[in-house]
Design a protein around this motif. Sequence first.
Motif, PDB file in Angstrom:
ATOM      1  N   ARG A 126      35.792  63.203  63.519  1.00  0.00           N
ATOM      2  CA  ARG A 126      36.871  61.941  63.325  1.00  0.00           C
ATOM      3  C   ARG A 126      38.110  62.606  62.759  1.00  0.00           C
ATOM      4  O   ARG A 126      39.348  62.145  63.167  1.00  0.00           O
ATOM      5  N   VAL A 127      37.783  63.679  62.027  1.00  0.00           N
ATOM      6  CA  VAL A 127      38.983  64.582  61.604  1.00  0.00           C
ATOM      7  C   VAL A 127      39.712  65.191  62.631  1.00  0.00           C
ATOM      8  O   VAL A 127      40.757  65.291  62.828  1.00  0.00           O
ATOM      9  N   MET A 128      39.027  65.791  63.494  1.00  0.00           N
ATOM     10  CA  MET A 128      39.576  66.627  64.850  1.00  0.00           C
ATOM     11  C   MET A 128      40.247  65.710  65.686  1.00  0.00           C
ATOM     12  O   MET A 128      41.206  65.963  66.291  1.00  0.00           O
ATOM     13  N   LYS A 129      39.807  64.441  66.063  1.00  0.00           N
ATOM     14  CA  LYS A 129      40.332  63.502  67.055  1.00  0.00           C
ATOM     15  C   LYS A 129      41.733  63.234  66.532  1.00  0.00           C
ATOM     16  O   LYS A 129      42.391  62.747  67.372  1.00  0.00           O
ATOM     17  N   GLU A 130      42.060  63.329  65.201  1.00  0.00           N
ATOM     18  CA  GLU A 130      43.342  62.833  64.882  1.00  0.00           C
ATOM     19  C   GLU A 130      44.506  63.792  65.572  1.00  0.00           C
ATOM     20  O   GLU A 130      45.513  63.429  65.737  1.00  0.00           O
ATOM     21  N   LYS A 131      43.990  65.125  65.853  1.00  0.00           N
ATOM     22  CA  LYS A 131      45.147  65.682  66.429  1.00  0.00           C
ATOM     23  C   LYS A 131      44.595  66.335  67.864  1.00  0.00           C
ATOM     24  O   LYS A 131      45.595  66.812  68.623  1.00  0.00           O
ATOM     25  N   CYS A 132      43.347  66.256  68.278  1.00  0.00           N
ATOM     26  CA  CYS A 132      42.840  66.699  69.640  1.00  0.00           C
ATOM     27  C   CYS A 132      42.243  65.570  70.300  1.00  0.00           C
ATOM     28  O   CYS A 132      41.163  65.127  69.867  1.00  0.00           O
ATOM     29  N   GLU A 133      42.957  65.225  71.461  1.00  0.00           N
ATOM     30  CA  GLU A 133      42.324  63.961  72.178  1.00  0.00           C
ATOM     31  C   GLU A 133      41.024  64.183  72.969  1.00  0.00           C
ATOM     32  O   GLU A 133      40.153  63.405  72.787  1.00  0.00           O
ATOM     33  N   HIS A 134      40.769  65.340  73.625  1.00  0.00           N
ATOM     34  CA  HIS A 134      39.577  65.884  74.086  1.00  0.00           C
ATOM     35  C   HIS A 134      38.745  66.833  73.389  1.00  0.00           C
ATOM     36  O   HIS A 134      39.102  67.843  72.999  1.00  0.00           O
ATOM     37  N   LEU A 135      37.339  66.453  73.048  1.00  0.00           N
ATOM     38  CA  LEU A 135      36.348  67.092  72.271  1.00  0.00           C
ATOM     39  C   LEU A 135      35.272  67.229  73.122  1.00  0.00           C
ATOM     40  O   LEU A 135      34.831  66.230  73.935  1.00  0.00           O
ATOM     41  N   CYS A 136      34.583  68.386  73.385  1.00  0.00           N
ATOM     42  CA  CYS A 136      33.140  68.398  74.105  1.00  0.00           C
ATOM     43  C   CYS A 136      32.183  68.989  72.934  1.00  0.00           C
ATOM     44  O   CYS A 136      32.649  69.946  72.304  1.00  0.00           O
ATOM     45  N   CYS A 137      31.076  68.789  72.822  1.00  0.00           N
ATOM     46  CA  CYS A 137      29.928  69.051  72.094  1.00  0.00           C
ATOM     47  C   CYS A 137      28.601  69.646  72.869  1.00  0.00           C
ATOM     48  O   CYS A 137      28.341  69.120  73.856  1.00  0.00           O
ATOM     49  N   SER A 138      28.366  70.871  72.695  1.00  0.00           N
ATOM     50  CA  SER A 138      26.964  71.545  73.104  1.00  0.00           C
ATOM     51  C   SER A 138      26.089  71.452  72.155  1.00  0.00           C
ATOM     52  O   SER A 138      26.137  72.334  71.185  1.00  0.00           O
ATOM     53  N   ILE A 139      25.129  70.339  72.210  1.00  0.00           N
ATOM     54  CA  ILE A 139      24.397  70.033  70.964  1.00  0.00           C
ATOM     55  C   ILE A 139      22.835  69.945  71.121  1.00  0.00           C
ATOM     56  O   ILE A 139      22.222  68.977  70.613  1.00  0.00           O
ATOM     57  N   GLY A 140      22.265  70.532  72.299  1.00  0.00           N
ATOM     58  CA  GLY A 140      20.969  70.391  72.373  1.00  0.00           C
ATOM     59  C   GLY A 140      20.472  69.079  72.920  1.00  0.00           C
ATOM     60  O   GLY A 140      21.218  68.374  73.679  1.00  0.00           O
ATOM     61  N   PHE A 141      19.296  68.358  72.457  1.00  0.00           N
ATOM     62  CA  PHE A 141      18.817  67.164  72.684  1.00  0.00           C
ATOM     63  C   PHE A 141      18.985  66.142  71.665  1.00  0.00           C
ATOM     64  O   PHE A 141      18.373  66.254  70.560  1.00  0.00           O
ATOM     65  N   LEU A 142      19.758  65.155  71.927  1.00  0.00           N
ATOM     66  CA  LEU A 142      20.182  64.120  70.909  1.00  0.00           C
ATOM     67  C   LEU A 142      19.313  62.989  71.268  1.00  0.00           C
ATOM     68  O   LEU A 142      18.858  62.475  72.585  1.00  0.00           O
ATOM     69  N   THR A 143      18.879  61.913  70.256  1.00  0.00           N
ATOM     70  CA  THR A 143      18.326  60.691  70.417  1.00  0.00           C
ATOM     71  C   THR A 143      19.282  59.767  70.773  1.00  0.00           C
ATOM     72  O   THR A 143      20.539  60.193  70.576  1.00  0.00           O
ATOM     73  N   GLU A 144      18.891  58.642  71.334  1.00  0.00           N
ATOM     74  CA  GLU A 144      20.107  57.682  71.717  1.00  0.00           C
ATOM     75  C   GLU A 144      20.938  57.358  70.577  1.00  0.00           C
ATOM     76  O   GLU A 144      22.064  56.999  70.509  1.00  0.00           O
ATOM     77  N   LYS A 145      20.122  57.310  69.349  1.00  0.00           N
ATOM     78  CA  LYS A 145      20.714  56.813  68.166  1.00  0.00           C
ATOM     79  C   LYS A 145      21.713  57.771  67.855  1.00  0.00           C
ATOM     80  O   LYS A 145      23.037  57.505  67.561  1.00  0.00           O
ATOM     81  N   GLN A 146      21.473  58.941  67.800  1.00  0.00           N
ATOM     82  CA  GLN A 146      22.499  60.212  67.354  1.00  0.00           C
ATOM     83  C   GLN A 146      23.652  60.365  68.292  1.00  0.00           C
ATOM     84  O   GLN A 146      24.673  60.397  67.879  1.00  0.00           O
ATOM     85  N   ALA A 147      23.316  59.944  69.666  1.00  0.00           N
ATOM     86  CA  ALA A 147      24.383  60.000  70.358  1.00  0.00           C
ATOM     87  C   ALA A 147      25.516  58.902  70.485  1.00  0.00           C
ATOM     88  O   ALA A 147      26.724  58.973  70.578  1.00  0.00           O
TER      89      ALA A 147
END
Length: 323
Positions: A126-147
């Motif tokens: 949320r903090v980064m989105k204030e300045k950077c429109e496009h973000l990508c995370c490499s984050i293993g295996f998420l649950t649907e809730k986490q996603a």
Amino acid sequence: MVPEPQMNENMNISREEAIDILNTPDEQLEELIARAEKLRRKYKGNHVSVHILTNARSGNCSQDCAYCAQSCRSKAEINKYKWVSDDKLYGHNDLVEKYHLSRHCIGLSGMKFTDEEIEELAKRIRVMKEKCEHLCCSIGFLTEKQARILKEAGLDRINHNLNSSRSYYSHICTTHTFQQRIDNIHMLQGLGFEICSGGIIGMGESKEDVVDMLLELREIQPEALPINFLLPIPGTPLENADISTLTTSYCMKVLCLARLLVPKSDIRCAAGREVYFKGEEKNLLRVVDSIFASGYLTAGGQGIEDTIKAVTDAGYTCEIESV
């Protein structure tokens, strides 16, 4: 002769034709590059997307991926931490704004995360989105809730590489399966995430394995398709990998095939660019439209200003990627 696919939306190249493309004689490489360049120009114009990557969580990974300095099998000497400092994370984010880069990519080691850890990441997003429109995370295996938590925080893209072919995958990782990766990607696509997914070349796989991986990626149709060329890391199981086959010409054939098979994706030359394509940036950018600046997760790379100069010197413009 190099098989010339029809210029259509699906690029219905067969497996046999794809293998022939990787076996293109070097004296016909220019012809292959020119064919790939037509599609690069059609879908991406003259622009190059330049990304910066932050290793937000380093080491102590439970996965045994043979190429990775952060895996449980690795004895590589790297910094290990649960969270990178906010100063560094947000500082990198500021660089995206300062240099008008395309996207801030954030890597976190590990296969699974607690809901509390995902909430912590969401706060930072949320903090980064204030300045950077496009973000990508490499984050293993998420649950649907986490996603969903990350989606609501503003994350628009997730990286989840296939890395190799289905049949070769067990040679490089045994702690999760190739199908788990496919299932994870489909779940994320169902929630509306853009997908970044590619692979690593030079881990002992055959040309057929490279083709099979790219054919799986054609089915996925990721928004970005990064191709990494192995940089053997001391302390990892692949530290003594034979990379003699990773000639500039062979690496270029792989990237051309990626462009021909998945023409609308941002084809990215990721790790290994500075080694295998040194001095060949102009030819490289005829095929790819996306690169990293300032290094990779545990390896250094070309600085931001030098990367931008290499792009402009080759006659291309640095622009926000097509989304």
